[in-house]
Enzyme design. Structure first.
Site, PDB file in Angstrom:
ATOM      1  N   SER A 125       0.833  -1.202   0.000  1.00 21.84           N
ATOM      2  CA  SER A 125       0.000   0.000   0.000  1.00 21.84           C
ATOM      3  C   SER A 125       0.865   1.248   0.000  1.00 21.84           C
ATOM      4  CB  SER A 125      -0.873  -0.034   1.263  1.00 21.84           C
ATOM      5  OG  SER A 125      -1.508   1.205   1.455  1.00 21.84           O
ATOM      6  N   TYR A 150      -2.441  -1.465  10.967  1.00 26.31           N
ATOM      7  CA  TYR A 150      -2.654  -1.971   9.600  1.00 26.31           C
ATOM      8  C   TYR A 150      -1.472  -1.584   8.712  1.00 26.31           C
ATOM      9  CZ  TYR A 150      -4.042  -2.073   4.748  1.00 26.31           C
ATOM     10  OH  TYR A 150      -4.043  -2.294   3.393  1.00 26.31           O
ATOM     11  N   LYS A 154       1.819  -3.873   6.637  1.00 19.62           N
ATOM     12  CA  LYS A 154       2.295  -3.820   5.239  1.00 19.62           C
ATOM     13  C   LYS A 154       3.810  -3.608   5.215  1.00 19.62           C
ATOM     14  CE  LYS A 154      -1.636  -4.563   3.308  1.00 19.62           C
ATOM     15  NZ  LYS A 154      -1.889  -5.892   2.763  1.00 19.62           N
TER      16      LYS A 154
HETATM   17  P1  NAD Z   1     -11.123  -7.288   0.879  1.00 21.16           P
HETATM   18  O1  NAD Z   1     -11.353  -7.300   2.340  1.00 21.16           O
HETATM   19  O2  NAD Z   1     -12.247  -6.963  -0.014  1.00 21.16           O
HETATM   20  O3  NAD Z   1     -10.506  -8.683   0.404  1.00 21.16           O
HETATM   21  C1  NAD Z   1      -9.695  -9.453   1.229  1.00 21.16           C
HETATM   22  C2  NAD Z   1     -10.224 -10.885   1.184  1.00 21.16           C
HETATM   23  O4  NAD Z   1      -9.377 -11.718   1.978  1.00 21.16           O
HETATM   24  C3  NAD Z   1     -11.632 -11.007   1.759  1.00 21.16           C
HETATM   25  O5  NAD Z   1     -12.429 -11.731   0.849  1.00 21.16           O
HETATM   26  C4  NAD Z   1     -11.441 -11.793   3.064  1.00 21.16           C
HETATM   27  O6  NAD Z   1     -12.544 -12.617   3.350  1.00 21.16           O
HETATM   28  C5  NAD Z   1     -10.179 -12.573   2.770  1.00 21.16           C
HETATM   29  N1  NAD Z   1      -9.354 -12.913   3.943  1.00 21.16           N
HETATM   30  C6  NAD Z   1      -8.931 -12.088   4.927  1.00 21.16           C
HETATM   31  N2  NAD Z   1      -8.188 -12.753   5.817  1.00 21.16           N
HETATM   32  C7  NAD Z   1      -8.125 -14.038   5.396  1.00 21.16           C
HETATM   33  C8  NAD Z   1      -7.506 -15.221   5.889  1.00 21.16           C
HETATM   34  N3  NAD Z   1      -6.790 -15.206   7.015  1.00 21.16           N
HETATM   35  N4  NAD Z   1      -7.645 -16.377   5.201  1.00 21.16           N
HETATM   36  C9  NAD Z   1      -8.373 -16.404   4.055  1.00 21.16           C
HETATM   37  N5  NAD Z   1      -8.982 -15.323   3.548  1.00 21.16           N
HETATM   38  C10 NAD Z   1      -8.864 -14.148   4.201  1.00 21.16           C
HETATM   39  O7  NAD Z   1      -9.893  -6.280   0.619  1.00 21.16           O
HETATM   40  P2  NAD Z   1      -9.366  -5.644  -0.737  1.00 21.16           P
HETATM   41  O8  NAD Z   1      -9.770  -4.217  -0.753  1.00 21.16           O
HETATM   42  O9  NAD Z   1      -9.700  -6.494  -1.868  1.00 21.16           O
HETATM   43  O10 NAD Z   1      -7.812  -5.655  -0.457  1.00 21.16           O
HETATM   44  C11 NAD Z   1      -6.995  -6.732  -0.891  1.00 21.16           C
HETATM   45  C12 NAD Z   1      -5.582  -6.492  -0.404  1.00 21.16           C
HETATM   46  O11 NAD Z   1      -5.115  -5.226  -0.882  1.00 21.16           O
HETATM   47  C13 NAD Z   1      -5.426  -6.449   1.109  1.00 21.16           C
HETATM   48  O12 NAD Z   1      -4.188  -7.061   1.443  1.00 21.16           O
HETATM   49  C14 NAD Z   1      -5.375  -4.972   1.410  1.00 21.16           C
HETATM   50  O13 NAD Z   1      -4.660  -4.710   2.594  1.00 21.16           O
HETATM   51  C15 NAD Z   1      -4.638  -4.452   0.205  1.00 21.16           C
HETATM   52  N6  NAD Z   1      -4.887  -3.040  -0.087  1.00 21.16           N
HETATM   53  C16 NAD Z   1      -6.179  -2.613  -0.238  1.00 21.16           C
HETATM   54  C17 NAD Z   1      -6.422  -1.273  -0.498  1.00 21.16           C
HETATM   55  C18 NAD Z   1      -7.831  -0.769  -0.621  1.00 21.16           C
HETATM   56  O14 NAD Z   1      -8.020   0.450  -0.489  1.00 21.16           O
HETATM   57  N7  NAD Z   1      -8.819  -1.608  -0.881  1.00 21.16           N
HETATM   58  C19 NAD Z   1      -5.349  -0.369  -0.626  1.00 21.16           C
HETATM   59  C20 NAD Z   1      -4.054  -0.847  -0.486  1.00 21.16           C
HETATM   60  C21 NAD Z   1      -3.830  -2.190  -0.217  1.00 21.16           C
HETATM   61  C1  WQD Z   2      -9.677   9.322   0.805  1.00 23.05           C
HETATM   62  C2  WQD Z   2      -9.841  10.799   1.073  1.00 23.05           C
HETATM   63  C3  WQD Z   2     -10.304  11.348   3.361  1.00 23.05           C
HETATM   64  C4  WQD Z   2     -14.262   9.574   3.594  1.00 23.05           C
HETATM   65  C5  WQD Z   2      -7.187   4.346   3.075  1.00 23.05           C
HETATM   66  C6  WQD Z   2      -6.136   3.678   3.892  1.00 23.05           C
HETATM   67  C7  WQD Z   2      -4.979   3.274   3.026  1.00 23.05           C
HETATM   68  C8  WQD Z   2      -5.460   2.453   1.832  1.00 23.05           C
HETATM   69  C9  WQD Z   2      -6.624   3.062   1.133  1.00 23.05           C
HETATM   70  C10 WQD Z   2      -5.169   0.134   2.312  1.00 23.05           C
HETATM   71  C11 WQD Z   2      -9.158  11.253   2.362  1.00 23.05           C
HETATM   72  C12 WQD Z   2     -11.441  11.753   2.472  1.00 23.05           C
HETATM   73  C13 WQD Z   2     -13.025   9.992   3.149  1.00 23.05           C
HETATM   74  C14 WQD Z   2     -15.274  10.544   3.864  1.00 23.05           C
HETATM   75  C15 WQD Z   2     -13.738  12.278   3.210  1.00 23.05           C
HETATM   76  N1  WQD Z   2      -5.908   1.165   2.224  1.00 23.05           N
HETATM   77  N2  WQD Z   2     -12.764  11.323   2.962  1.00 23.05           N
HETATM   78  N3  WQD Z   2     -14.952  11.871   3.657  1.00 23.05           N
HETATM   79  O1  WQD Z   2      -7.492   7.389   3.770  1.00 23.05           O
HETATM   80  O2  WQD Z   2      -6.505   7.716   1.459  1.00 23.05           O
HETATM   81  O3  WQD Z   2      -6.611   5.478   2.434  1.00 23.05           O
HETATM   82  O4  WQD Z   2      -7.638   3.449   2.075  1.00 23.05           O
HETATM   83  O5  WQD Z   2      -3.988   0.023   2.251  1.00 23.05           O
HETATM   84  O6  WQD Z   2      -4.098   2.561   3.808  1.00 23.05           O
HETATM   85  O7  WQD Z   2      -5.686   4.571   4.885  1.00 23.05           O
HETATM   86  O8  WQD Z   2      -8.702   6.533   1.684  1.00 23.05           O
HETATM   87  O9  WQD Z   2     -11.013   6.544   0.905  1.00 23.05           O
HETATM   88  O10 WQD Z   2     -10.569   6.642   3.397  1.00 23.05           O
HETATM   89  O11 WQD Z   2     -10.034   8.611   1.976  1.00 23.05           O
HETATM   90  O12 WQD Z   2     -13.487  13.484   3.044  1.00 23.05           O
HETATM   91  O13 WQD Z   2     -16.367  10.229   4.285  1.00 23.05           O
HETATM   92  O14 WQD Z   2     -11.229  11.080   1.258  1.00 23.05           O
HETATM   93  O15 WQD Z   2     -10.068  12.324   4.350  1.00 23.05           O
HETATM   94  O16 WQD Z   2      -8.623  12.508   2.132  1.00 23.05           O
HETATM   95  P1  WQD Z   2      -7.295   6.894   2.411  1.00 23.05           P
HETATM   96  P2  WQD Z   2     -10.166   7.009   2.015  1.00 23.05           P
END
Ligand code: NAD
Ligand code: WQD
Length: 340
Positions: A125, A150, A154
């Site tokens: 991330s 969290y 990462k």
């Molecule tokens: P998500 O929660 O939709 O998907 C994760 C999936 O993993 C879920 O289906 C959950 O049931 C499964 N899971 C969790 N723990 C498990 C375990 N121990 N065993 C088996 N299955 C398990 O999340 P996502 O948004 O698709 O994110 C996927 C990956 O990307 C994650 O590692 C997340 O940290 C990373 N990531 C997400 C974002 C974001 O904003 N969505 C941003 C950066 C990084």
């Molecule tokens: C985006 C922008 C908020 C909600 C998070 C995690 C990051 C990554 C992605 C996994 C920010 C603003 C939000 C609302 C708002 N996940 N906002 N009103 O915070 O950039 O990232 O998700 O790795 O680790 O921290 O994403 O979508 O929460 O926010 O104004 O109701 O929208 O302040 O500027 P963020 P977000």
């Protein structure tokens, strides 16, 4: 066909990646414990790809179950490791849940596939950069102290992967640092499924537009940005999914070895207010929003330098902000009219 283990393959990014894997001729095998997803996503995937992908339901923290799985599915050539807990706020309240789930699952995967010629793609991330000193942020920018358990998982996971490469436990690893994934599949059959009140901006916008939430609060308009609201690099989830295929292809090259890391963004920063305007423009729906105080822990602005991804991963985001917003809206409308 090349068999790829997709952990967390029923989740938001995982399900879109399953589709792109099939489009590219791979055979995805999904492991998910449904802790943050629904079994019905398998049916939705079937509607898109024409068949139900192989699916195993268990918790990756259970090493024996993972060993049993590996024995019953020989020939896995690559792993895309999405499975993790991802709610930043919850991780502050329940840090041990996050260290257990996100770290144990990774260590178990590395143990079970140790020494085997299996390439690993890891979901990292942009949170590892914190507030970068220079923008756009490149992959060589220093990793900043994590703002949440969290985020720390990462950072620790990337370090574990580098150590596993050094020791020879893993042969090929690519960590992908996602910026802000948004949007949904063009069919509107899969998308993000937030549990409870969404914490992320775009699901909050679509739930407000559909009437599930009364209004959306913009968290701060007094930042040092063009309109005072925070800047992020929003990327369409389908573009993001395609980057995982590109990572597998890169690892298939005989000269690729060791660890590498890539930014996955568009390289463009948008403010919260610009996102709201884009949503209104792309959908024709007016949003009820207000300006509120800053949210604790938010960085002011971050967007990625995607030069390395273009040159070495041979991948570039193609879908624009309006497509991100219209697809997210189409998915929200689908959810309001259908039960999964
Ligand atoms: P998500 O929660 O939709 O998907 C994760 C999936 O993993 C879920 O289906 C959950 O049931 C499964 N899971 C969790 N723990 C498990 C375990 N121990 N065993 C088996 N299955 C398990 O999340 P996502 O948004 O698709 O994110 C996927 C990956 O990307 C994650 O590692 C997340 O940290 C990373 N990531 C997400 C974002 C974001 O904003 N969505 C941003 C950066 C990084
Ligand atoms: C985006 C922008 C908020 C909600 C998070 C995690 C990051 C990554 C992605 C996994 C920010 C603003 C939000 C609302 C708002 N996940 N906002 N009103 O915070 O950039 O990232 O998700 O790795 O680790 O921290 O994403 O979508 O929460 O926010 O104004 O109701 O929208 O302040 O500027 P963020 P977000």
């Amino acid at each position: 066909m090349t068999k790829i283990l997709v952990t967390g393959g029923l989740g938001y990014i995982g399900s879109h990646t399953v589709v792109e894997l099939v489009n590219a001729g791979y055979e995805p095998v999904i492991v998910d414990d449904l802790s943050n997803s629904q079994l019905q996503i398998l049916n939705q995937l079937e509607k898109i790809i024409g068949f139900k992908p192989a699916f195993y339901q268990f918790d990756l923290c259970d090493e024996q179950k993972l060993r049993d799985f590996a024995a019953s599915e020989p020939g896995i050539a690559g792993v895309i490791h999405f499975a993790a807990s991802k709610a930043v706020g919850e991780s502050v309240v329940k840090p041990l849940k996050y260290y257990r789930n996100n770290i144990y699952s990774l260590v178990n995967l590395l143990n079970v596939y140790s020494g085997k010629p299996v390439g690993i793609v890891f979901s990292s991330s942009c949170t590892v950069y914190g507030q970068p000193d220079e923008l756009p942020v490149t992959e060589t920018a220093p990793v900043k102290p994590a703002q949440s358990p969290y985020g720390n998982t990462k950072q620790i996971a990337e370090e574990i992967l580098i150590d596993a490469i050094t020791s020879g436990d893993a042969k090929k690893v690519i960590a992908l640092r996602y910026f802000n994934p948004v949007g949904a599949h063009s069919t509107a059959l899969i998308g993000e499924l937030p549990i409870g009140v969404p914490q992320n901006l775009v699901p909050f916008i679509t739930q407000t537009a559909i009437g599930k939430r009364q209004k959306i609060t913009v968290f701060g308009d007094d930042y040092n940005t063009k309109d005072g609201s925070c800047v992020r690099d929003y990327i369409h989830v389908v573009d993001l999914a395609k980057a995982h295929v590109a990572a597998l292809k890169l690892m298939e090259k005989p000269d690729f070895s060791g660890f590498d890391v890539f930014n996955l963004g568009t390289g463009i920063g948008n403010t919260v207010l610009e996102i709201i305007t884009a949503f209104e423009r792309a959908t024709g729906v007016k949003l009820n929003y207000e300006i509120g105080p800053r949210r604790g822990g938010d960085v002011e602005q971050v967007w990625g330098d995607v030069t390395k991804s273009a040159n070495e991963l041979h991948w570039k985001a193609e879908l624009d902000i309006d497509t991100m917003m219209s697809s997210a809206w189409k998915w929200e409308k689908y959810l309001s009219q259908n039960t999964l």
